[in-house]
Motif scaffolding. Structure first.
Motif, PDB file in Angstrom:
ATOM      1  N   GLU A  22      12.693  33.129 -25.817  1.00 40.75           N
ATOM      2  CA  GLU A  22      13.613  32.043 -26.140  1.00 40.75           C
ATOM      3  C   GLU A  22      14.313  31.662 -24.839  1.00 40.75           C
ATOM      4  OE1 GLU A  22      15.897  29.111 -27.774  1.00 40.75           O
ATOM      5  OE2 GLU A  22      16.641  30.635 -26.398  1.00 40.75           O
ATOM      6  N   ILE A  61      11.464  32.132 -35.728  1.00 42.24           N
ATOM      7  CA  ILE A  61      12.346  31.395 -34.838  1.00 42.24           C
ATOM      8  C   ILE A  61      13.788  31.714 -35.223  1.00 42.24           C
ATOM      9  CG2 ILE A  61      13.072  29.106 -34.060  1.00 42.24           C
ATOM     10  CD1 ILE A  61      10.240  28.122 -34.699  1.00 42.24           C
ATOM     11  N   CYS A  84      17.848  28.358 -32.567  1.00 45.98           N
ATOM     12  CA  CYS A  84      17.039  28.390 -31.345  1.00 45.98           C
ATOM     13  C   CYS A  84      16.001  27.271 -31.367  1.00 45.98           C
ATOM     14  CB  CYS A  84      16.344  29.744 -31.203  1.00 45.98           C
ATOM     15  SG  CYS A  84      17.488  31.112 -30.856  1.00 45.98           S
ATOM     16  N   VAL A 134      11.772  28.281 -28.135  1.00 41.25           N
ATOM     17  CA  VAL A 134      10.934  29.477 -28.255  1.00 41.25           C
ATOM     18  C   VAL A 134       9.569  29.172 -27.635  1.00 41.25           C
ATOM     19  CG1 VAL A 134       9.856  31.108 -29.846  1.00 41.25           C
ATOM     20  CG2 VAL A 134      12.168  30.262 -30.300  1.00 41.25           C
TER      21      VAL A 134
END
Length: 282
Positions: free
Chosen positions: A158, A114, A118, A121
């Motif tokens: 993402e 990840i 972010c 995802v």
């Protein structure tokens, strides 16, 4: 025939899966599995081998991407009607194409990393088409003759980068390192007589999230190879991933995205299975 590569990242050795599910080592015959291996002549020669004469690989080694030398990683968006609906997007009149950076490619069971900062995802189980011979402006009727085989793919995405940052930044949102798991093996085309007759599924932490069938694709594999070949020359080793059925995290109410510690498992019948753990970037 199911071709694979096994071993630590960067040190993978070529192999194949025998009928009993054991890995057989091909390194005495091939330096690696790459674009040149995917030609019809080479695949025919490999298919003539008796796997029982090849060394057995002991244990359960890591599996890498089944072939090296991916020149183009082409992806197709919104190729299942119910997925387009859950994304709130119109069904396209022709294939929606974008590219994933080849640096995103990873082994079928490698971690999904990840990226820092972010929080959106997402997962997408897909069928991958592996090109075996050059295809340029080919007709749909001839398109599958250029296919070496098929593989399972997870089009990790993402969503903030894909959708909210500048609008339509699909390659940006889907190109992070580790966002392109392929494998566990390349299944040669002779073992997939109809690529529109495959079940696809994905589970998150043991809970079924996606169940689909490639027969529900808006644009078939033959159509996709033909369309791609009209806007780019497809070369041996290129891969086209063909879109995902409904059930992605973005489409849940409320949305559900990957967090560190989550485990994603996906499968596709003869294509095998993948399992990835989501981890925070170190």
């Amino acid at each position: 025939m199911k071709l694979l590569r096994y071993g630590p990242p960067g040190l993978e050795r070529p192999g194949l899966l025998d009928a009993a599910g054991a890995i057989r080592d091909l390194s005495g015959l091939l330096a690696d599995i790459g674009p040149d291996t995917l030609s019809p002549a080479t695949l025919q020669a490999l298919a003539a081998l008796d796997p029982r004469r090849l060394p057995v690989v002991e244990g359960a080694p890591r599996l890498g991407t089944p072939w090296r030398g991916i020149g183009k990683f082409v992806a197709v968006g919104l190729n299942y009607g119910r997925h387009a609906a859950e994304a709130g997007m119109a069904i396209p009149a022709e294939p929606t194409l974008f590219c994933k950076w080849t640096s995103c490619v990873s082994g079928p069971d490698d971690d999904i990393v990840i990226p820092p900062g972010c929080t959106r995802v997402d997962w997408e189980v897909e069928l991958g088409i592996v090109i075996g011979s050059r295809a340029r402006a080919v007709d749909q009727a001839d398109a599958l003759r250029h296919v070496a085989g098929y593989c399972l793919a997870n089009d990790v995405s993402e969503r903030e980068y894909q959708i909210d940052r500048g609008g339509g930044q699909w390659s940006k949102g889907k190109g992070f390192d580790s966002f392109g798991p392929l494998g566990p093996y390349l299944v040669t085309a002779d073992e997939v007589p109809d690529p529109q007759d495959l079940e696809l599924w994905l589970e998150l932490n043991g809970e079924r999230r996606q169940t689909g069938h490639t027969g529900d694709m808006i644009f078939s594999c033959a159509r996709l190879v033909s369309e791609c070949s009209r806007v780019m020359t497809l070369e041996p080793g290129d891969v086209i991933i063909t879109g995902t059925p409904a059930g992605v995290g973005m489409g849940a109410r409320p949305p559900r995205y990957l967090k560190a510690g989550d485990v994603v498992t996906l499968g596709g019948g003869v294509l095998g299975t993948q399992t990835q753990r989501a981890v925070a970037a170190g």
